[in-house]
Design an enzyme around this catalytic site. Structure first.
Site, mmCIF file in Angstrom:
data_model
loop_
_atom_site.group_PDB
_atom_site.id
_atom_site.type_symbol
_atom_site.label_atom_id
_atom_site.label_comp_id
_atom_site.label_asym_id
_atom_site.label_seq_id
_atom_site.Cartn_x
_atom_site.Cartn_y
_atom_site.Cartn_z
ATOM 1 C CD GLU A 99 -0.991 0.558 3.689
ATOM 2 O OE1 GLU A 99 -1.459 1.709 3.579
ATOM 3 O OE2 GLU A 99 -1.145 -0.159 4.693
ATOM 4 C CE LYS A 124 -3.153 1.468 10.679
ATOM 5 N NZ LYS A 124 -3.884 0.638 9.697
#
Length: 311
Positions: free
Chosen positions: A27, A162
């Site tokens: 990404e 995360k």
């Protein structure tokens, strides 16, 4: 598989795909929004070099001047790193907009998955997944990464979600969305900076070959969901869960005080955690990204071998 005509592939990526050689998607949001310059550019270059050393072609994905690009030049990486958060953070909902406007877009996990799939790439390595934010019961803040994983056939390697997120609710959401969650050489779901989260993974695989077999079998069955492959940060690089949890609580309180919401939350929180840890979280972040890239390269190789054998 034919490549979508709106995509622009580098010759390196196009040739690898045409010849059935392994390709690993990466990404670009992590470059523009995930780390400060010049650490972001150095990380991107080192990750691509690691992947090439394994005999795999890296395909960093972004939208540049309105064109979805699969594979970037060194100058492109430098530009994205220098421009930082001035580059539009582009999820799937934003792709048509940034393309029609002819502007740059740094692709999130969700958008990278979609473009990788359109290019015929089935393996993608990132840092951490998005998921259900803390307080989502009132904010309804759920990452598009989850919905994209539920419908796009790409295996995403991450160090869990995360750790600023609600890990338990994220795992519940992935179960509801029929997203396979596979722990790589672990029975416990990692929490980004830490190997431990207190939550078990429903499935485990101990080699890239096992992972590749699961991927191929799932898609042969017509189940088009992607896979979440949870790869813990190396033990030597982790920040223990009890240490990072208080720092994240402080960062969340600081964010609420500033009224930061929506897609600005993750960049703010990651940056604030870097400040509060004196840079230790950035070091850990880079380590886990490289670790995921190495597994991604090995998995791309294994998957290419499996699919060649079933052709």
């Amino acid at each position: 598989m034919s490549v979508h005509p709106r995509l622009q592939l580098t010759d390196e990526v196009r040739d690898a795909l045409a010849e059935g050689r392994p390709v690993l998607a990466l990404e670009s949001t992590i470059i523009s929004h995930g780390m400060p310059y010049p650490d972001n550019v150095r990380m991107a270059r080192e990750v691509e070099a690691l992947i090439r050393a394994e005999g795999v072609t890296p395909a960093t994905i972004a939208v540049l001047d309105g064109v979805p690009r699969v594979g970037l030049s060194d100058d492109d990486l430098e530009m994205l790193g220098r421009a930082g958060e001035s580059v539009t953070k582009a999820s799937v909902r934003d792709l048509a907009y940034v393309m029609a406007k002819g502007i740059h877009g740094a692709t999130t996990v969700a958008a990278t998955m979609r473009l990788a799939s359109l290019a015929g790439i089935r393996v993608f390595a990132t840092g951490g997944l998005g998921g259900v934010h803390r307080g989502a019961a009132s904010s309804m803040d759920l990452s598009a990464d989850l919905t994209e994983l539920s419908r796009t056939p790409v295996a995403v390697i991450s160090a869990g979600v995360k750790s600023i997120l609600d890990i338990g609710l994220t795992l519940e959401a992935m179960e509801t969305l029929s997203i396979p969650v596979v722990g790589y050489q672990t029975d416990e779901f990692p929490s980004f900076y830490s190997r431990s989260s207190g939550y078990d993974v429903p499935m485990r695989a101990d080699s890239p070959e096992e992972l590749a077999a699961i991927m191929a079998t799932q898609w042969e069955l017509g189940v088009t969901a992607g896979l979440d492959i949870a790869n813990p940060i190396p033990r030597a690089d982790e920040i223990p869960a009890d240490e990072i949890s208080g720092i994240i609580t402080q960062a969340l309180a600081d964010m609420d005080e500033r009224g930061i919401t929506g897609k600005d939350t993750t960049p703010y929180l990651l940056g604030r955690v870097v400040e509060l840890t004196g840079g230790a979280s950035l070091t850990a972040n880079i380590a886990l990204v490289k670790n995921n890239a190495m597994l991604g390269a090995n998995l791309a190789t294994a998957y290419a071998a499996v699919t060649a054998g079933r052709a």
